[in-house]
Design a protein around this motif. Structure first.
Motif, mmCIF file in Angstrom:
data_model
loop_
_atom_site.group_PDB
_atom_site.id
_atom_site.type_symbol
_atom_site.label_atom_id
_atom_site.label_comp_id
_atom_site.label_asym_id
_atom_site.label_seq_id
_atom_site.Cartn_x
_atom_site.Cartn_y
_atom_site.Cartn_z
ATOM 1 N N GLY A 67 6.733 3.795 0.956
ATOM 2 C CA GLY A 67 5.742 2.932 1.612
ATOM 3 C C GLY A 67 6.153 2.404 2.973
ATOM 4 N N ILE B 110 2.019 -4.670 5.777
ATOM 5 C CA ILE B 110 1.116 -5.136 4.710
ATOM 6 C C ILE B 110 1.856 -6.059 3.741
ATOM 7 N N PRO C 85 0.227 -5.477 -5.869
ATOM 8 C CA PRO C 85 -0.290 -4.181 -6.313
ATOM 9 C C PRO C 85 -0.918 -4.136 -7.707
ATOM 10 N N SER D 294 -4.930 1.277 3.799
ATOM 11 C CA SER D 294 -5.722 1.990 2.791
ATOM 12 C C SER D 294 -7.209 1.883 3.108
ATOM 13 N N GLU E 92 1.461 -6.781 -0.026
ATOM 14 C CA GLU E 92 0.650 -6.315 -1.153
ATOM 15 C C GLU E 92 0.899 -7.069 -2.451
ATOM 16 N N TRP F 146 2.189 1.679 3.387
ATOM 17 C CA TRP F 146 1.396 2.221 2.267
ATOM 18 C C TRP F 146 1.613 1.342 1.040
ATOM 19 N N ASP F 147 0.526 0.856 0.443
ATOM 20 C CA ASP F 147 0.700 0.051 -0.767
ATOM 21 C C ASP F 147 1.001 0.947 -1.978
ATOM 22 N N LYS G 180 6.360 -2.181 5.963
ATOM 23 C CA LYS G 180 5.638 -1.636 4.806
ATOM 24 C C LYS G 180 4.222 -1.299 5.246
ATOM 25 N N THR H 270 -5.077 -2.590 0.851
ATOM 26 C CA THR H 270 -4.421 -3.260 1.979
ATOM 27 C C THR H 270 -4.773 -2.534 3.285
#
Ligand code: HEM
Ligand code: HEM
Length: 215
Positions: free
Chosen positions: A178, A190, A194, A66, A192, A11-12, A9, A63
């Motif tokens: 993600g 990551i 969210p 980002s 996360e 992209w959050d 993973k 995260t």
């Protein structure tokens, strides 16, 4: 999706929501302006300004991928990004990082200049009254800057096609769910939570619209 070296993973969820919201608000802003619906245009514009503010904050509090801290801004790496000897060693490519920053600066400048613009006939933007002597100059900047945005979007789409179809990196899938699908061992997976990010995104995007509606 199960996690292994190929699908970590990266992209959050708030970043992915940011991207889809960005596409909707940019298209809405451009269409409403071109159709001369400036009353509607201002709502798309201020929402976009809020959304970009979210992305800036998320660049510090989001995260790993980002955060601006994870951006590779090495000029040397950027110059050799497409060279044959250079294999992809990171999720964030240098040119990709530069283009994200340029998008943020361009969209921020378009939205802020929009707040002081006027069509000189029926519509004055909400803050145009503050500096009336500079309205025509800022409207000029606002009108010119959107051509820069068209170029950035064009280059972005070409880059996406290149990585998606020629490099077969499935980056469209990764901006949707993600998960990275590239085989590099140094990818950070990551972890996360969210909810705060989603709330922040919603508040910063809708608050300017509500302020404009009620004040
Ligand atoms: C902050 C909110 C915004 C306000 C209040 C605003 C206001 C305006 C005004 C008053 C005009 C008319 C200018 C004229 O008649 O010459 C205009 C045109 C335009 N705006 Fe905005 N704007 C905003 C944000 C944006 C954003 C974010 C975009 C793009 C993503 C955008 C894209 C355009 C375009 C494409 C035009 C038409 C330019 C042309 O005549 O070809 N605006 N805007
Ligand atoms: C209005 C149009 C668009 C704008 C302004 C835009 C802007 C951006 C920005 C700023 C990023 C960086 C995200 C970040 O780190 O903050 C990004 C990433 C990305 N965009 Fe777009 N985008 C647009 C349309 C599209 C479209 C139509 C696609 C393809 C379906 C697309 C696919 C992607 C992908 C796959 C990434 C992630 C790249 C990666 O994983 O390295 N974008 N976009």
């Amino acid at each position: 999706m199960k996690e292994n070296i190929r699908n970590k993973k990266i992209w959050d969820l708030p970043l992915r929501l940011f991207h889809i919201s960005l596409i909707i608000l940019v298209i809405g802003s451009i269409l409403s302006a071109k159709l001369d619906m400036l009353n509607l245009h201002q709502y798309f514009g201020v929402a976009l300004l809020g959304l970009i503010s979210f992305r800036i904050l998320w660049g510090f509090f989001g995260t790993y991928y980002s955060r601006f801290k994870s951006f590779n801004l090495s000029i040397i790496d950027a110059l050799f990004q497409f060279s044959k000897i250079n294999s992809i060693t990171s999720v964030r490519t240098p040119i990709g990082c530069y283009s994200t920053l340029i998008f943020i600066i361009a969209l921020l400048s378009i939205s802020v200049s929009g707040l002081f613009s006027s069509d000189d006939i029926l519509y004055d933007a909400p803050l145009a009254f503050l500096i009336p002597n500079h309205t025509s100059y800022l409207t000029y900047i606002h009108n010119i800057l959107h051509y820069l945005l068209y170029s950035l979007i064009g280059i972005h789409i070409i880059a996406i096609i290149y990585y998606q179809f020629f490099k077969k990196m499935k980056i469209i899938q990764r901006v949707i769910d993600g998960y990275s699908r590239i085989e590099i061992s140094n990818i950070v997976s990551i972890n996360e939570k969210p909810l705060i990010g989603i709330l922040l995104l919603l508040i910063l995007t809708f608050l300017p619209v509500l302020i404009l509606l009620f004040f």
